[in-house]
Design an enzyme around this catalytic site. Structure first.
Site, PDB file in Angstrom:
ATOM      1  N   GLU A  44     -21.235 -23.768  30.762  1.00  0.00           N
ATOM      2  CA  GLU A  44     -21.366 -22.445  30.158  1.00  0.00           C
ATOM      3  C   GLU A  44     -21.817 -22.569  28.695  1.00  0.00           C
ATOM      4  O   GLU A  44     -21.280 -23.383  27.941  1.00  0.00           O
ATOM      5  CB  GLU A  44     -20.012 -21.735  30.241  1.00  0.00           C
ATOM      6  CG  GLU A  44     -19.975 -20.326  29.709  1.00  0.00           C
ATOM      7  CD  GLU A  44     -18.607 -19.675  29.880  1.00  0.00           C
ATOM      8  OE1 GLU A  44     -18.511 -18.447  29.716  1.00  0.00           O
ATOM      9  OE2 GLU A  44     -17.627 -20.402  30.167  1.00  0.00           O
ATOM     10  N   LYS A 113     -22.613 -12.643  32.534  1.00  0.00           N
ATOM     11  CA  LYS A 113     -21.225 -12.814  32.968  1.00  0.00           C
ATOM     12  C   LYS A 113     -20.572 -11.450  33.207  1.00  0.00           C
ATOM     13  O   LYS A 113     -20.682 -10.535  32.379  1.00  0.00           O
ATOM     14  CB  LYS A 113     -20.448 -13.609  31.916  1.00  0.00           C
ATOM     15  CG  LYS A 113     -19.101 -14.138  32.376  1.00  0.00           C
ATOM     16  CD  LYS A 113     -18.532 -15.099  31.344  1.00  0.00           C
ATOM     17  CE  LYS A 113     -17.216 -15.714  31.803  1.00  0.00           C
ATOM     18  NZ  LYS A 113     -16.672 -16.672  30.806  1.00  0.00           N
ATOM     19  N   CYS A 174     -17.493 -19.351  35.116  1.00  0.00           N
ATOM     20  CA  CYS A 174     -16.160 -19.693  34.599  1.00  0.00           C
ATOM     21  C   CYS A 174     -15.070 -18.718  35.042  1.00  0.00           C
ATOM     22  O   CYS A 174     -14.607 -18.750  36.164  1.00  0.00           O
ATOM     23  CB  CYS A 174     -16.211 -19.812  33.072  1.00  0.00           C
ATOM     24  SG  CYS A 174     -14.776 -20.679  32.356  1.00  0.00           S
ATOM     25  N   LEU A 355       3.840 -42.568   8.904  1.00  0.00           N
ATOM     26  CA  LEU A 355       4.541 -43.122  10.070  1.00  0.00           C
ATOM     27  C   LEU A 355       5.998 -43.387   9.718  1.00  0.00           C
ATOM     28  O   LEU A 355       6.305 -44.300   8.948  1.00  0.00           O
ATOM     29  CB  LEU A 355       3.850 -44.412  10.523  1.00  0.00           C
ATOM     30  CG  LEU A 355       4.414 -45.127  11.750  1.00  0.00           C
ATOM     31  CD1 LEU A 355       4.376 -44.230  12.984  1.00  0.00           C
ATOM     32  CD2 LEU A 355       3.641 -46.417  12.016  1.00  0.00           C
ATOM     33  N   SER A 356       6.888 -42.574  10.279  1.00  0.00           N
ATOM     34  CA  SER A 356       8.306 -42.665   9.925  1.00  0.00           C
ATOM     35  C   SER A 356       9.083 -43.646  10.787  1.00  0.00           C
ATOM     36  O   SER A 356      10.196 -44.020  10.445  1.00  0.00           O
ATOM     37  CB  SER A 356       8.951 -41.286  10.047  1.00  0.00           C
ATOM     38  OG  SER A 356       9.059 -40.912  11.410  1.00  0.00           O
ATOM     39  N   GLY A 357       8.506 -44.026  11.934  1.00  0.00           N
ATOM     40  CA  GLY A 357       9.272 -44.804  12.900  1.00  0.00           C
ATOM     41  C   GLY A 357      10.009 -43.922  13.882  1.00  0.00           C
ATOM     42  O   GLY A 357      10.732 -44.406  14.748  1.00  0.00           O
ATOM     43  N   GLY A 358       9.801 -42.578  13.776  1.00  0.00           N
ATOM     44  CA  GLY A 358      10.383 -41.634  14.723  1.00  0.00           C
ATOM     45  C   GLY A 358       9.457 -41.369  15.891  1.00  0.00           C
ATOM     46  O   GLY A 358       8.316 -41.850  15.940  1.00  0.00           O
ATOM     47  N   ALA A 359       9.931 -40.533  16.829  1.00  0.00           N
ATOM     48  CA  ALA A 359       9.216 -40.330  18.086  1.00  0.00           C
ATOM     49  C   ALA A 359       7.867 -39.627  17.894  1.00  0.00           C
ATOM     50  O   ALA A 359       6.861 -39.996  18.507  1.00  0.00           O
ATOM     51  CB  ALA A 359      10.089 -39.529  19.051  1.00  0.00           C
ATOM     52  N   SER A 361       5.738 -39.113  15.069  1.00  0.00           N
ATOM     53  CA  SER A 361       4.663 -39.837  14.383  1.00  0.00           C
ATOM     54  C   SER A 361       4.264 -41.090  15.157  1.00  0.00           C
ATOM     55  O   SER A 361       3.097 -41.488  15.145  1.00  0.00           O
ATOM     56  CB  SER A 361       5.082 -40.198  12.959  1.00  0.00           C
ATOM     57  OG  SER A 361       6.214 -41.027  12.942  1.00  0.00           O
TER      58      SER A 361
END
Length: 591
Positions: A44, A113, A174, A355-359, A361
Site C-alpha cells: 500500500e 480504497k 489492507c 545500562l543499570s543491570g536491571g531487566a 535496560s
C-alpha cells in the site's frame, strides 16, 4: 489447466524517498519477471512510502508519485506483467489512497480504497477520503503530463475488477479485508479468482496469526487466490512494518515471506492452478446459489490472456506449514530490525544506552546485540546494501567489513553504568558482564560528585539540605533525592551521546536509547526527564512480563548468559541508601 504464476513482495521503502522507493519497486518487478510471474503486487502506498503523514496533504507528494509512475510506464517494466502500484491520487477535490493497475505500459484502472484505517496507529481519514460510489466506474482524466507521455487520456476509476480473457482479478486494500463485509465476498460471487491485497500493516506482538487467519478465511469458504503484500521495516516513524507477504489458495498457505528481515526487497512467488479455484467453488452449493443472485460489480474488460497452459515442466506450489515466530523471537527481531533501519537512516554513528543491570535496560541492550548479529548474518549471506550501510556506520576502511557481531557492537554501541553511593556491586558487575558479552564499549561512571554539587547549590539557596527517609527525612525529601539522581543520568546520557564520537574521532552523534516498558507508560510509573527520556525506545510497547520471558530466552538463544542472572535478581531502584533494617525492593526508576 489454467496455470498462473504470481509474485508478491516485502519492500523496505522510505517515506518520501522517491528515488529509493522507485529503485526497490523496479527491483521487485525485475525479480518477478525473472521468476516468470505475470502478476506483481506491491504494498500500500509503496511509491510515496506509507508513513508520509501530513506530507500526504502536500501537492508535491502526489505530483512526485505520478512522476515515478510515469517512469515505470515509459520503460519496459510492465511489459507482459500486471503490476499493482500503491500511491495517492487526487480526483476532483478529494484525495484517495489508490492501487493503480498497469499492464503493457498502460494504466488499466485506478482502484481507490473503500474503507480507511482510522484506529490505533492509523489516521488515514486525516489524509484521504473513502470511495463511496460502488455501483459504477467513473472516467478519470489523467494529469496532462502523464496523459501526453502515455498517450492515454483517461482511465476507469472506482470499485470494480479486471476481466481478462481467462480470469478475473481485483484489488482489496489492507483494512478492507478486516471489515464486517469485505469486498472480496461480493467480488468472488462475480467471478473474481485472484485477489490482490496491498497493505501497510505494522508489527505487534502476536498479531500475525490474526492477519493470516483473515487471508485463509477469505478463500476457505469462497475459493480463490489471495495475494498479500506488505511493507517491511521502519520507514521513518515509530512503527515497524513486518512483511510476511504471502499467497493463499482455497484456504491453504502456499507461499510465505519473512516477517523480519534487513533486506530492502523480498519476492514471494507461487504457481497456482485457477481450475482448482473453479472446481472448489463448483463443489459448494451455497456459493452457486448466492452467485446466481449476486449484486453486479462493474468491470474493465482487457483482451489479454494471463494464464499458461499446463506442461510437464511446471509444478504447482504446494500447501506449507505457516511459519510463526515465538513472542520472544518477535521481541528480538522486530525491534532489532527497526533499530537498524532507524540507525542507517538517521545519520547517527551508533547508540548509547544507560545500562543499570536491571531487566529493562538489559532487554534493550540484548535487542541491540541481536541487531548486530542480524547485520553480520545478512552480510555473510551476501546482502550488499546491509554491508555498505554497516561499513559506513561502523567507519570501516581498507575493504574491511563486519564479520563478528561483538566487534561490530564495539564500534556502534556504547553502554554506561551511572552508579552512585546507593548502587550495589551486584548490578555494577551484571551490567559489565552483559556489556562484555554483547561487545559494547562500556563505561562505569559515578554521579556522586554531580549529585553533591546540586545538593550544595540547593543548600546555598535555601539553607536546608534534604535527607533520605531512612535517615529521618520526609517523603518529599526522599523523592526529591531520588529524582535528582535519575535526572542527572538523563543529562549525562545526552552529553555523552553528543561528545563521545568527537572523543573517538568519529563524525555524527549517538542516539540515546530509552528503556521504559509499556506497563510503566500506561500507569505513569516513571520519572520525568530521567532515562525514560531518550531519542527512541525499543521496548515502549512491550510489557514487563513479556520482557522477563524474553530475557530467559535471550540468555540461551542470543548467547548472553548474564541475562538469566539479571532476570532472576530481585528488582531494586538503588536510589536510596541500603541499611541493615531497610531495603528498597521495587522497580528501578532508572531502569
Amino acid at each position: 489447466m489454467r496455470l498462473l504464476k504470481v509474485a508478491t513482495c516485502n519492500l523496505n521503502n522510505w517515506a518520501l524517498d522517491f528515488d529509493c522507493n522507485l529503485k526497490n519497486i523496479k527491483e521487485s518487478i525485475g525479480r518477478a519477471k525473472e521468476a516468470g510471474a505475470v502478476i506483481r503486487l506491491g504494498p500500500e502506498l509503496e511509491i510515496t512510502g506509507y508513513g508520509c503523514e501530513d506530507h500526504f496533504l502536500e501537492l508535491d507528494t502526489v505530483t512526485h508519485a505520478w512522476e515515478c509512475l510515469k517512469d515505470l510506464l515509459l520503460g519496459d517494466w510492465t511489459d507482459g506483467i500486471l503490476c499493482s502500484f500503491g500511491m495517492p491520487v487526487i480526483k476532483g477535490s478529494e484525495r484517495y489512497n489508490c492501487q493503480v493497475l498497469c499492464l503493457n505500459r498502460k494504466i488499466i484502472m485506478i482502484r481507490p480504497k473503500l474503507w480507511l484505517a482510522n484506529d490505533g496507529n492509523y489516521r488515514e481519514l486525516r489524509w484521504f477520503t473513502a470511495w463511496k460510489q460502488k455501483d459504477q466506474l467513473e472516467d478519470f482524466q489523467l494529469p496532462n503530463e502523464i496523459s501526453v507521455a502515455l498517450k492515454q487520456k483517461s482511465v476507469p476509476f472506482g470499485y470494480g475488477f479486471i476481466q481478462f480473457l481467462d480470469t478475473a482479478v481485483a484489488a482489496e486494500i489492507c483494512e478492507e479485508l478486516f471489515t464486517p463485509i469485505p469486498p472480496h465476498a461480493d467480488l468472488a460471487l462475480n467471478g473474481v479468482e485472484v485477489f490482490m491485497n496491498a497493505s501497510g500493516s505494522h508489527h505487534q506482538l502476536r498479531k500475525l496469526d490474526y492477519r493470516i487467519r483473515a487471508f485463509i478465511s477469505a478463500t476457505h469458504s469462497r475459493g480463490g487466490v489471495y495475494m498479500y503484500s506488505n511493507h517491511q521495516g521502519c520507514d521513518g516513524g515509530r512503527l515497524y512494518f513486518d512483511g510476511c507477504s504471502c499467497v493463499v489458495v482455497n484456504g491453504d498457505m502456499i507461499a510465505q515471506g519473512s516477517q523480519f528481515s534487513l533486506k530492502d526487497v523480498e519476492i514471494v512467488v507461487a504457481q497456482v492452478d485457477l481450475d482448482a479455484v473453479a472446481g472448489f467453488r463448483g463443489s459448494i452449493s451455497s456459493f452457486q446459489e448466492q452467485a446466481s443472485c449476486k449484486t453486479k460489480i462493474p468491470s474493465v474488460a482487457v483482451p489479454y490472456n494471463l494464464c499458461q497452459p499446463f506442461n510437464l515442466k511446471m509444478s504447482l506450489s504446494s500447501p506449507l506449514k505457516i511459519n510463526y515466530h515465538s513472542p520472544e523471537e518477535e521481541i528480538a527481531f522486530g525491534p532489532g530490525c527497526w533499530l537498524w533501519d532507524y540507525l542507517r537512516r538517521s545519520g547517527a554513528s551508533g547508540f548509547l544506552l544507560p545500562l543499570s543491570g536491571g531487566a529493562d535496560s538489559s532487554s534493550v541492550a540484548a535487542i541491540v546485540g541481536c541487531m548486530c548479529q542480524l547485520v553480520v548474518k545478512e552480510i555473510s549471506n551476501g546482502d550488499e546494501q546491509v554491508k555498505a550501510d554497516a561499513i559506513r556506520i561502523g567507519h570501516y576502511a581498507n575493504g574491511e567489513f563486519p564479520t563478528d557481531s561483538r566487534e561490530f557492537a564495539k564500534r556502534i554501541f556504547y553502554t554506561v553504568f551511572m552508579g552512585s553511593e546507593n548502587s550495589s556491586q551486584e548490578t555494577r558487575m551484571l551490567a559489565k558482564k552483559l556489556a562484555d558479552e554483547i561487545g559494547s564499549w562500556h563505561l562505569d561512571v559515578s554521579i556522586d560528585t554531580v549529585v553533591s554539587a546540586f545538593l550544595s547549590l540547593f543548600q546555598t539557596l535555601t539553607g536546608k539540605r534534604p535527607c533520605y527517609k531512612v535517615d529521618g527525612g520526609s517523603n518529599v525529601e526522599n523523592l526529591g533525592l531520588q529524582n535528582i539522581q535519575a535526572r542527572i543520568r538523563m543529562v549525562l546520557a545526552f552529553m555523552l551521546a553528543s561528545l563521545l564520537p568527537w572523543v573517538h574521532n568519529k563524525p555524527g552523534f549517538y542516539l540515546v536509547l530509552g528503556s521504559s516498558n509499556v506497563d510503566e507508560g500506561l500507569r505513569g510509573y516513571l520519572t520525568k526527564y530521567d532515562c525514560s527520556s531518550a531519542d527512541i525506545n525499543p521496548i515502549g510497547s512491550i510489557s514487563k512480563q513479556d520482557l522477563r520471558t524474553f530475557l530467559r530466552w535471550a540468555a540461551t538463544h542470543l548467547g548472553y548468559s548474564s541475562l538469566a542472572e539479571i532476570e532472576a535478581a530481585p528488582p531494586t531502584a538503588e536510589l536510596e541508601p541500603i541499611r541493615s533494617n531497610y531495603s528498597q525492593v521495587h522497580k528501578s526508576i532508572w531502569c
